[in-house]
Design an enzyme around this catalytic site. Structure first.
Site, PDB file in Angstrom:
ATOM      1  N   SER A  52     -12.022  37.614 -17.455  1.00  0.00           N
ATOM      2  CA  SER A  52     -11.557  38.375 -18.612  1.00  0.00           C
ATOM      3  C   SER A  52     -12.456  39.584 -18.848  1.00  0.00           C
ATOM      4  CB  SER A  52     -11.502  37.454 -19.831  1.00  0.00           C
ATOM      5  OG  SER A  52     -10.689  38.001 -20.824  1.00  0.00           O
TER       6      SER A  52
ATOM      7  N   ASP B 249      -0.326  35.694 -18.123  1.00  0.00           N
ATOM      8  CA  ASP B 249      -1.602  35.669 -18.847  1.00  0.00           C
ATOM      9  C   ASP B 249      -1.419  36.361 -20.191  1.00  0.00           C
ATOM     10  OD1 ASP B 249      -4.247  36.301 -19.810  1.00  0.00           O
ATOM     11  OD2 ASP B 249      -4.997  35.956 -17.793  1.00  0.00           O
TER      12      ASP B 249
ATOM     13  N   HIS C 296      -4.657  31.888 -19.359  1.00  0.00           N
ATOM     14  CA  HIS C 296      -5.606  32.977 -19.182  1.00  0.00           C
ATOM     15  C   HIS C 296      -6.588  32.648 -18.071  1.00  0.00           C
ATOM     16  CE1 HIS C 296      -8.036  36.373 -19.996  1.00  0.00           C
ATOM     17  NE2 HIS C 296      -8.948  35.767 -20.716  1.00  0.00           N
TER      18      HIS C 296
END
Length: 531
Positions: free
Chosen positions: A245, A472, A500
């Protein structure tokens, strides 16, 4: 919003806060991750001011058993059993004045377990900005990362400046955070708008007064330069790295600054550094809408689903529920706190990060629609890292501080937000309005942004693997496609699925592909797709 989820057993309501932390690993802030870092010339030699930085690159660090001596004897025993060691690495507060003040970075290391020859140090970052890499390593990755990777690499977690155990950014106290998290972020009139603006301004002022000079030096570019000092201190010629991320943006920024010092790099759940803050927020609104639709489709086949089977009707039911909370918050078992619209929205969004949380979300929504907001409030608390004692971690403070330095604000005032609302509500009829108004938080930040959105090519770096999950919610798949195309040596690995990030989340194809790359240096073939 950014984190690295995993799949534990789902808890009872009483254990939901701890259980959601286990599901989501590191729950992150309600502001979206933004880009940062001005484009810098690729450096083939030492960093700028290299002679003045030599004391940092050549420093000696003392490794010790993680945990405080005497006061945490049991913790020390666990750390010793797991082979974990901790240290402090000094970096300059201001790289333009490396002879000035220092920042102390917290570093944890789990030595390679064998069998097989040691490949080096693999640095891990779980996302954020604001997620603690040290806690991620000591609480999860040191025992649960792929066994073959743990066998050959020393796993290393470095808390970036201002994060976790590395002189964290400080803002509001616990009661102040309770009020801030409950603030209405979907204002209906001028009074609501003024209250929201006061809340954001008060948060910023608290950060300025409690954090001091450090608040202006927590950018991603500075954190990436810190990683190069840590690399040198660890004795590694190249940086081997897995970032999830926001950690993908940190890794890409490192590759931009030091392309020829990149080793094997995985960027999982990628951000797009070329997008401005407004577009990032808008794309993320669409991402959460996609995730909610996936949840709703699954929910429609479950006996305990509290939503109508049809998508538009489900959206309408949820929107009506949130609007009712705006008028009258729900009671909870907390005793002193009710469930507000903002906290309910946060709790729902938290559960959309991973399909493992969908059953608990069905239960929480059902309870709330029957008048009990306890479980949904606990979800919001876990996302904000609020302990049962009312204490919050530094996650939210660091998240905002880094975001506001990394790029100019998405909006400069309420009028700009109102003008953008149609686009946001189109992207997400349920979440768009809240995400648009939340993006106003950087408008009154005490320090101007030092970064600007730009493409990152990292020319000269070896193959960098970029991973994107098709549904996602927090880092939409299009971001991964874009970053892989920007990087001169980028290789895109697509995971067709929900949730995610993708590595170490249950896909044998993804795990085998990435583990093979980390162990051998062989990247996936272009445009590989896993299911």
């Amino acid at each position: 919003m950014s984190l690295l989820p995993r799949r534990p057993h789902l808890p009872s309501r009483a254990r939901w806060t701890a259980g959601l932390a286990a599901i989501l690993a590191l729950a992150l802030a309600a502001t979206v991750p933004t880009t940062g870092g001005k484009a810098l010339a690729a450096q083939t030699g030492g960093p700028s001011h290299a002679p003045r930085l030599a004391p940092y690159y050549q420093q000696h660090v003392d490794w010790h058993t993680c945990g405080k001596p005497a006061a945490h004897t049991a913790g020390r025993a666990v750390a010793r059993e797991r082979g974990l060691a901790c240290a402090t690495v000094r970096v300059p507060l201001d790289y333009s004045d490396p002879g000035g003040a220092d920042v102390a970075l917290s570093v944890a290391r789990k030595p390679a377990t064998g069998p097989g020859g040691r490949l080096g140090s693999l640095l891990l970052n779980p996302g954020g900005p604001g997620g603690s890499a040290v806690d991620f390593l000591t609480g999860y990755a040191g025992e649960h990362y792929p066994e073959a990777v743990r066998a050959r690499y020393d796993l290393v977690g470095v808390d970036p400046r201002g994060v976790g155990h590395s002189v964290p950014v400080r803002c509001l106290d616990g009661p102040g955070m309770d009020r801030w998290a409950a603030t209405d972020v979907t204002p209906d009139d001028a009074a609501d708008t003024a209250a929201l603006r006061r809340s954001f301004h008060g948060f910023a002022e608290a950060c300025r007064s409690r954090t001091g000079t450090l608040l202006g030096h927590v950018s991603t570019t500075e954190a990436a330069r810190d990683l190069d000092i840590v690399r040198a201190v660890l004795g590694e010629r190249r940086l081997d790295y897995v970032g999830a991320s926001y950690g993908t943006f940190l890794g890409a920024t490192y590759a931009e600054l030091f392309p020829r010092r990149v080793g094997r790099m995985v960027l999982d759940g990628a951000m797009d550094p070329s997008l401005d803050a407004r577009r990032l927020n808008l794309d993320q609104a669409a991402g959460f809408e996609t995730a909610f639709r996936a949840f709703q489709r699954d929910c429609a086949h479950r006996e305990d689903c509290p939503l109508p089977a049809a998508g538009p009707a489900a959206n309408g039911t949820l929107a009506a529920f949130l609007a009712a909370l705006d008028r009258a918050p729900l009671p909870t078992d907390d005793g002193t706190r009710t469930l507000t619209e903002a906290q309910a929205t946060t709790g729902i969004i938290a559960a959309l990060y991973t399909e493992a949380a969908w059953p608990a979300l069905r239960r929480a929504l059902g309870e709330a629609m029957d008048g009990d907001g306890t479980t949904l409030l606990s979800m919001s608390d876990a996302y904000y890292e609020r302990g049962t004692n009312g204490h919050y971690s530094s996650l939210m403070a660091a998240n905002t501080a880094v975001n506001c330095l990394d790029a100019p604000p998405a909006f400069t005032g309420p009028a700009a937000v109102r003008a953008a609302l149609p686009d946001f509500e189109k992207a997400s009829p349920v979440f768009g309005r809240a995400l648009a108004w939340t993006a106003l938080i950087c408008a009154d930040w005490p320090h101007p942004a030092t970064g600007t959105p730009h493409r990152i090519t990292a020319e000269g770096a070896p193959p960098i693997v970029v991973v994107g999950t098709t549904r996602d919610p927090a880092t939409p798949y299009r971001w991964a496609r874009s970053l892989a195309a920007q990087l001169t040596s980028g290789r895109l690995l697509t995971y067709e699925g929900d949730g995610h990030t993708a590595y170490n989340r249950g896909s044998t194809c993804v795990d085998t592909t990435l583990t093979t790359y980390l162990l051998t240096g062989t990247p996936p073939t272009p445009d590989t797709t896993c299911h």
